[in-house]
Design a protein around this motif. Sequence first.
Motif, PDB file in Angstrom:
ATOM      1  N   GLU A  11       0.839  -1.195   0.000  1.00 38.93           N
ATOM      2  CA  GLU A  11       0.000   0.000   0.000  1.00 38.93           C
ATOM      3  C   GLU A  11       0.880   1.253   0.000  1.00 38.93           C
ATOM      4  O   GLU A  11       1.830   1.370   0.777  1.00 38.93           O
ATOM      5  N   GLY A  12       0.579   2.178  -0.897  1.00 33.43           N
ATOM      6  CA  GLY A  12       1.342   3.414  -0.972  1.00 33.43           C
ATOM      7  C   GLY A  12       2.626   3.320  -1.761  1.00 33.43           C
ATOM      8  O   GLY A  12       3.429   4.265  -1.742  1.00 33.43           O
ATOM      9  N   HIS A  18      -0.024   4.545 -10.886  1.00 35.67           N
ATOM     10  CA  HIS A  18      -0.195   5.984 -11.077  1.00 35.67           C
ATOM     11  C   HIS A  18       1.102   6.647 -11.553  1.00 35.67           C
ATOM     12  O   HIS A  18       1.095   7.807 -11.943  1.00 35.67           O
ATOM     13  N   GLU A 269      -1.546  15.772 -10.651  1.00 29.91           N
ATOM     14  CA  GLU A 269      -1.961  16.177  -9.306  1.00 29.91           C
ATOM     15  C   GLU A 269      -0.931  17.079  -8.628  1.00 29.91           C
ATOM     16  O   GLU A 269      -1.226  17.719  -7.617  1.00 29.91           O
ATOM     17  N   PRO A 380       2.915  14.715  -5.065  1.00 31.67           N
ATOM     18  CA  PRO A 380       1.588  14.154  -4.783  1.00 31.67           C
ATOM     19  C   PRO A 380       0.947  13.579  -6.037  1.00 31.67           C
ATOM     20  O   PRO A 380       1.055  14.151  -7.128  1.00 31.67           O
ATOM     21  N   GLY A 383      -5.496  10.595  -5.409  1.00 33.38           N
ATOM     22  CA  GLY A 383      -6.023   9.922  -4.227  1.00 33.38           C
ATOM     23  C   GLY A 383      -5.076   9.877  -3.049  1.00 33.38           C
ATOM     24  O   GLY A 383      -5.129   8.957  -2.237  1.00 33.38           O
ATOM     25  N   GLY A 384      -4.198  10.848  -2.943  1.00 35.12           N
ATOM     26  CA  GLY A 384      -3.252  10.883  -1.837  1.00 35.12           C
ATOM     27  C   GLY A 384      -2.015  10.025  -2.028  1.00 35.12           C
ATOM     28  O   GLY A 384      -1.177   9.935  -1.129  1.00 35.12           O
ATOM     29  N   ALA A 385      -1.880   9.399  -3.192  1.00 36.37           N
ATOM     30  CA  ALA A 385      -0.693   8.571  -3.458  1.00 36.37           C
ATOM     31  C   ALA A 385       0.529   9.453  -3.685  1.00 36.37           C
ATOM     32  O   ALA A 385       0.422  10.657  -3.943  1.00 36.37           O
ATOM     33  N   ARG A 386       1.693   8.828  -3.582  1.00 40.19           N
ATOM     34  CA  ARG A 386       2.951   9.518  -3.877  1.00 40.19           C
ATOM     35  C   ARG A 386       3.489   9.058  -5.219  1.00 40.19           C
ATOM     36  O   ARG A 386       3.429   7.870  -5.549  1.00 40.19           O
TER      37      ARG A 386
END
Length: 405
Positions: A11-12, A18, A269, A380, A383-386
């Motif tokens: 996760e992340g 992305h 983003e 960024p 959806g808040g992902a890096r």
Amino acid sequence: MPEQSPFELAEGDPFGPHNLPYGVFSTIDAPDQHRIGVRYGAHVLDLSALPSALPAAIHPHAELLTAPTLNPLLAAGRPVWQQIRAAVHTAVTDPAHRDEVAPLLHPLEEVTLHLPFEVADYVDFYSSEYHATNVGRIFRPNDAGLPPNWKHLPIGYHGRSGTVVATGTPVVRPNGQRKAPADEAPTFGPSARLDIEAEVGFVVGTPSTLHEPVGLSSFRDHVFGVCLVNDWSARDVQAWEYVPLGPFLGKSFATSVSAWITPLDALDEARTPPPARDVPPLPYLDDSGVEPGGFDIRMEVRINDEVVSRPPFASMYWTAAQQLAHMTVNGASLRTGDLFASGTVSGPDPDQLGCLLELTQGKGPYLQDGDEVTLTAWAPGPGGARIELGEVTGRILPAPAVGTP
């Protein structure tokens, strides 16, 4: 315990679907065969074999993906970039394709990464107001920090494309002329003030026509992606040679870039307006009515694994779109594989300075033989992902002995 599937990312993971940055790699069993790949988690997806695995999705572009560098893909233009990115996204996320795609995923530790594209021209800018002001005050303590033209145009210089190297390539300390203010004459020898410059680079894909400037709104049509850049600098050589024509041998010995090029579309983003400007730009640089030209990229500089700075790219006064517009406004044309870099990224705080010249107020210490410098960065994502940019690392080797002719 069953082995974890390469499709199942933690996760992340900043190299998830992305991101999907492009690079060039080779494998142990075929070290001379350079192949285009996309990073996915801790693996590299072999794009050269993807048309055979997913012919319906990507076959029309098979020839682009079997090249040994990214240049043919870069030249294909934005519609093709988007089609291939969409196909790659499907390949790594659609369970229906896993049997065909799984054999094309190579663990990162089992591949060698290479310079991902053939560099055509290299231009380096000077676009951080904080950096330019700090350097001006160090070099010219009795003058204003910024030169009078700085807020009217993105200042830059043409560098040496032949010495742009991939991350991990050792950096040999350069020899050159140096002259301290108190010296009567210059001396020759290894640079004693070897420095870094933490920068962000932009890779040109679609070329332009000679005598036709590229406007701000055409930025996405020409720029394929983004990478980190370390513009190594010999400050003592630079200080002696740069008047009146600017950087030359103090910069041209090495410029390190990431092995991964993050597509511009992955950074949607991270788009952000540039800082407020107190001098209205001329019309060809006026970006008030176009897409926000800044990028919220957070950088980190480590020397021998110690964090020395965290420069914020969002603070850059001149944007990449403005740099591109200025670079071509006189009719100069773009070539596929052109690389232009932001200039040193520095922020307003003491821990946000992107070079040792600023971090030490010009007093040093500078880099020693054996030092290893690593640049990393993230932005960024959806959806808040890096979105993580590929790192840039280089270790300093001693200068070669130079005999007398």
